[in-house]
Write an enzyme that holds these catalytic residues in place. Sequence first.
Site, PDB file in Angstrom:
ATOM      1  N   ASP A   1       0.672  -1.094   0.071  1.00 28.36           N
ATOM      2  CA  ASP A   1       0.106  -0.070  -0.017  1.00 28.36           C
ATOM      3  C   ASP A   1       0.636   1.077  -0.183  1.00 28.36           C
ATOM      4  O   ASP A   1       1.885   1.298   0.627  1.00 28.36           O
ATOM      5  CB  ASP A   1      -0.649  -0.157   1.425  1.00 28.36           C
ATOM      6  CG  ASP A   1      -2.143  -0.153   0.941  1.00 28.36           C
ATOM      7  OD1 ASP A   1      -3.485  -0.379  -0.033  1.00 28.36           O
ATOM      8  OD2 ASP A   1      -3.195  -0.252   2.188  1.00 28.36           O
TER       9      ASP A   1
ATOM     10  N   GLU B   1     -14.288  -1.824  -2.311  1.00 27.51           N
ATOM     11  CA  GLU B   1     -14.247  -1.608  -0.515  1.00 27.51           C
ATOM     12  C   GLU B   1     -15.930  -1.796  -0.861  1.00 27.51           C
ATOM     13  O   GLU B   1     -16.177  -0.762  -0.317  1.00 27.51           O
ATOM     14  CB  GLU B   1     -13.468  -1.411   0.300  1.00 27.51           C
ATOM     15  CG  GLU B   1     -13.491  -1.486   1.744  1.00 27.51           C
ATOM     16  CD  GLU B   1     -12.794  -1.326   2.529  1.00 27.51           C
ATOM     17  OE1 GLU B   1     -11.123  -1.237   2.017  1.00 27.51           O
ATOM     18  OE2 GLU B   1     -11.727  -0.989   3.746  1.00 27.51           O
TER      19      GLU B   1
HETATM   20  O1  KIV Z   1      -4.402  -1.446   3.871  1.00 24.24           O
HETATM   21  C1  KIV Z   1      -5.820  -2.416   3.689  1.00 24.24           C
HETATM   22  O2  KIV Z   1      -5.649  -4.064   4.493  1.00 24.24           O
HETATM   23  C2  KIV Z   1      -6.564  -2.993   2.682  1.00 24.24           C
HETATM   24  C3  KIV Z   1      -7.270  -3.639   2.569  1.00 24.24           C
HETATM   25  C4  KIV Z   1      -8.319  -3.598   3.772  1.00 24.24           C
HETATM   26  C5  KIV Z   1      -7.857  -3.862   0.742  1.00 24.24           C
HETATM   27  O3  KIV Z   1      -6.768  -1.249   2.436  1.00 24.24           O
END
Ligand code: KIV
Length: 284
Positions: free
Chosen positions: A88, A186
């Site tokens: 991320d 989501e």
């Molecule tokens: O940060 C995270 O865990 C996510 C998932 C919920 C898709 O973005």
Amino acid sequence: MSATASKKAPLPEDILARKGKEPIVSLTAYTTPMAQLMDDHCDFVLVGDSVGMVLHGMPSTLGVTMDMMIMHGQAVARGLNRAMMVIDMPFGSYEESREQAFRNAARLMRETGAGAVKLEGGVEMAPTIAFLVARGIPVMAHVGLTPQSINTLGGYKVQGRGEAGDALMADAQAVAEAGAFCVVLEKVPTSLADRVTADIAIPTIGIGAGAGCDGQILVLDDMLGLFTAFKAKFVKRFANLGDDAQSAIADYAAEVRARSFPAAEHSFGDAVPDKSATKTEEKK
Ligand code: KIV
């Protein structure tokens, strides 16, 4: 050379090719041991910025930094041999400009060995996604409930109900056309997720988006019952490890207080070990 999770891993193009086929399986991970446990079972593993809430006790994902993501990404990479690792982009690391996004995405991939980055946003982030993809950075998109925007979304609400469905569809189409290799949906109504899945050319990865998506993701600590501060409706607890851990800790505390732990088998005698003993025996 940095640790890499991508040696034998599927590539983003392999995930893209799974559109409409066998469901894509994914979970989040933040540590080496958990990554090892899921490596054989997941197509990709997401180092999610949920790490801030799940492991660091933050009230939201907004406080997560690049350094945190890199540290957890390196830990996860050490535990993966087979699954692709996606990482991320934290809040504030990509929204300002396409150049800022490239700099930080490249750093995340270079320093962790991740095979792709994930970023949140639809129509407004499509030019950034196209910029990154054109420069060698595979991007997983994330639309619907985007937790980095809870302050403008008014909390962790279901997204895309009623008239808002058209905007969500436009978001999914925009990120697909920009070159994302898949998109997380989501917390959106199942019927809308089904329509998005049917309409766009890239796989949809659902979390709270019904069973019709091309794949599913859950936060590991949610599905193991380790994160218990709250439970979203879309979470199924496949285990209750939090309860197991608490009772193990209570047993340990009771045994220490009763002096029944450590017992003889956990303790060392005076005898000097035999020089011919194996290394394992010496440890006893
Ligand atoms: O940060 C995270 O865990 C996510 C998932 C919920 C898709 O973005």
